[in-house]
Scaffold this motif. Sequence first.
Motif, mmCIF file in Angstrom:
data_model
loop_
_atom_site.group_PDB
_atom_site.id
_atom_site.type_symbol
_atom_site.label_atom_id
_atom_site.label_comp_id
_atom_site.label_asym_id
_atom_site.label_seq_id
_atom_site.Cartn_x
_atom_site.Cartn_y
_atom_site.Cartn_z
ATOM 1 N N ASP A 1 2.792 13.968 2.151
ATOM 2 C CA ASP A 1 2.607 13.714 0.721
ATOM 3 C C ASP A 1 3.934 13.338 0.087
ATOM 4 O O ASP A 1 4.026 12.414 -0.721
ATOM 5 C CB ASP A 1 2.025 14.949 0.032
ATOM 6 N N THR A 2 4.989 14.072 0.471
ATOM 7 C CA THR A 2 6.328 13.851 -0.066
ATOM 8 C C THR A 2 7.322 13.741 1.075
ATOM 9 O O THR A 2 7.324 14.575 1.992
ATOM 10 C CB THR A 2 6.745 15.014 -0.993
ATOM 11 N N ILE A 3 8.161 12.720 1.029
ATOM 12 C CA ILE A 3 9.176 12.503 2.055
ATOM 13 C C ILE A 3 10.499 13.044 1.527
ATOM 14 O O ILE A 3 11.143 12.436 0.681
ATOM 15 C CB ILE A 3 9.318 11.008 2.401
ATOM 16 N N ALA A 4 10.885 14.214 2.017
ATOM 17 C CA ALA A 4 12.106 14.847 1.506
ATOM 18 C C ALA A 4 12.876 15.533 2.631
ATOM 19 O O ALA A 4 13.094 16.748 2.608
ATOM 20 C CB ALA A 4 11.760 15.841 0.411
ATOM 21 N N PRO A 5 13.323 14.782 3.652
ATOM 22 C CA PRO A 5 14.119 15.387 4.718
ATOM 23 C C PRO A 5 15.507 15.760 4.202
ATOM 24 O O PRO A 5 15.929 15.314 3.127
ATOM 25 C CB PRO A 5 14.202 14.276 5.760
ATOM 26 N N VAL A 6 16.227 16.574 4.969
ATOM 27 C CA VAL A 6 17.569 17.014 4.553
ATOM 28 C C VAL A 6 18.534 16.909 5.725
ATOM 29 O O VAL A 6 18.136 16.833 6.887
ATOM 30 C CB VAL A 6 17.540 18.479 4.052
ATOM 31 N N ARG A 7 19.794 16.922 5.395
ATOM 32 C CA ARG A 7 20.831 17.093 6.408
ATOM 33 C C ARG A 7 20.841 18.558 6.822
ATOM 34 O O ARG A 7 20.637 19.447 6.006
ATOM 35 C CB ARG A 7 22.197 16.696 5.867
ATOM 36 N N ASP A 8 21.056 18.822 8.104
ATOM 37 C CA ASP A 8 21.039 20.202 8.576
ATOM 38 C C ASP A 8 22.138 20.419 9.602
ATOM 39 O O ASP A 8 23.126 19.664 9.626
ATOM 40 C CB ASP A 8 19.648 20.556 9.132
ATOM 41 N N ALA B 1 0.837 -1.200 0.000
ATOM 42 C CA ALA B 1 0.000 0.000 0.000
ATOM 43 C C ALA B 1 0.876 1.256 0.000
ATOM 44 O O ALA B 1 1.784 1.395 0.813
ATOM 45 C CB ALA B 1 -0.911 0.001 1.225
ATOM 46 N N VAL B 2 0.624 2.161 -0.919
ATOM 47 C CA VAL B 2 1.427 3.381 -1.052
ATOM 48 C C VAL B 2 0.977 4.404 -0.010
ATOM 49 O O VAL B 2 -0.202 4.739 0.091
ATOM 50 C CB VAL B 2 1.303 3.977 -2.468
ATOM 51 N N LEU B 3 1.943 4.899 0.776
ATOM 52 C CA LEU B 3 1.656 5.859 1.839
ATOM 53 C C LEU B 3 2.130 7.263 1.482
ATOM 54 O O LEU B 3 1.533 8.247 1.922
ATOM 55 C CB LEU B 3 2.335 5.417 3.140
ATOM 56 N N ALA B 4 3.210 7.365 0.713
ATOM 57 C CA ALA B 4 3.775 8.680 0.365
ATOM 58 C C ALA B 4 4.715 8.486 -0.818
ATOM 59 O O ALA B 4 4.772 7.405 -1.415
ATOM 60 C CB ALA B 4 4.511 9.279 1.560
ATOM 61 N N TYR B 5 5.462 9.535 -1.123
ATOM 62 C CA TYR B 5 6.400 9.485 -2.257
ATOM 63 C C TYR B 5 7.722 10.116 -1.830
ATOM 64 O O TYR B 5 7.754 11.133 -1.125
ATOM 65 C CB TYR B 5 5.840 10.254 -3.447
ATOM 66 N N ALA B 6 8.833 9.491 -2.233
ATOM 67 C CA ALA B 6 10.177 10.009 -1.940
ATOM 68 C C ALA B 6 10.873 10.360 -3.254
ATOM 69 O O ALA B 6 11.110 9.474 -4.075
ATOM 70 C CB ALA B 6 10.995 8.978 -1.169
ATOM 71 N N PRO B 7 11.210 11.628 -3.476
ATOM 72 C CA PRO B 7 11.868 12.009 -4.729
ATOM 73 C C PRO B 7 13.304 11.514 -4.830
ATOM 74 O O PRO B 7 13.813 11.327 -5.929
ATOM 75 C CB PRO B 7 11.813 13.534 -4.704
ATOM 76 N N LEU B 8 13.951 11.282 -3.678
ATOM 77 C CA LEU B 8 15.336 10.827 -3.654
ATOM 78 C C LEU B 8 15.501 9.668 -2.680
ATOM 79 O O LEU B 8 14.767 9.565 -1.697
ATOM 80 C CB LEU B 8 16.275 11.965 -3.241
ATOM 81 N N SER B 9 16.480 8.809 -2.958
ATOM 82 C CA SER B 9 16.793 7.736 -2.021
ATOM 83 C C SER B 9 17.528 8.306 -0.815
ATOM 84 O O SER B 9 18.339 9.231 -0.940
ATOM 85 C CB SER B 9 17.659 6.666 -2.697
#
Length: 249
Positions: free
Chosen positions: A236-243, A61-69
């Motif tokens: 909607d989109t999973i796009a965390p970053v290093r900070d 089941a699709v929960l969200a989308y990740a633009p990058l690995s």
Amino acid sequence: MIRIFLSLFLAISLLGCKNSQPTLTQIEGHQLPITDSIQANQDILDYVAPYRKRIDKEMGAVLAYAPLSLSKKDGPYNTAIGNMMADAVFELSNPVFNKRTGKNIDAVLLNHGGIRSTLNAGDVTMRSAFDIMPFENSIVVVEITSNQANEMFAYLKSGTAHPISNMQLVLNENDELKTATINGKPVEHGKTYFIATNDYLQQGGDRMTFLSEPKSMEVLDYKIRNVLVDYFKEQDTIAPVRDNRFIKE
């Protein structure tokens, strides 16, 4: 004299009647490899087929989308996937903790080794959450002293990218702690802090002994994998970053 002789005779007789205890002297084992040469049992395959179909459907089941690995190997000190996990725990477990205790979580600390898989680019599914966190670890909130908080920072300054949230560490060029804060403030002597972590670390796992003797502890009955599932469902989109939550200047 006769009484002494009879007593000795009785004791020897009792010892002689005592059953000898078997003693383990050797253990032997044999490896039984599971290979393609083992014939499949069609009756068993037919029996589990409908259950496997249902599980595959739920796991896909699709929960969200990740633009990058996202990988825990993406960099030193902090990683995007680790930041995501720690922030998700902070965001979703604090309301539970607050409702039960009337208090708030100050920070989150998880372990780098607890991230078991890359979050691949594309659809984020239920299976993604199970791949990242296959263990049954649950969230606990420990109340630690200022001394234990300082021990925590001393442990973290080794540079391993353990997932953290709402705390910051800055190292100087000699890998010494330049600043260390919780809630944006240095550790205050005599104050206690509520740290959300997992039950494995609370028990001293990964040598995090500063978590093993808290002043108080609240078990949230909330598995970290379930946190990820709930977090993915909310996004909607999973796009965390290093900070800059853990950096070296």
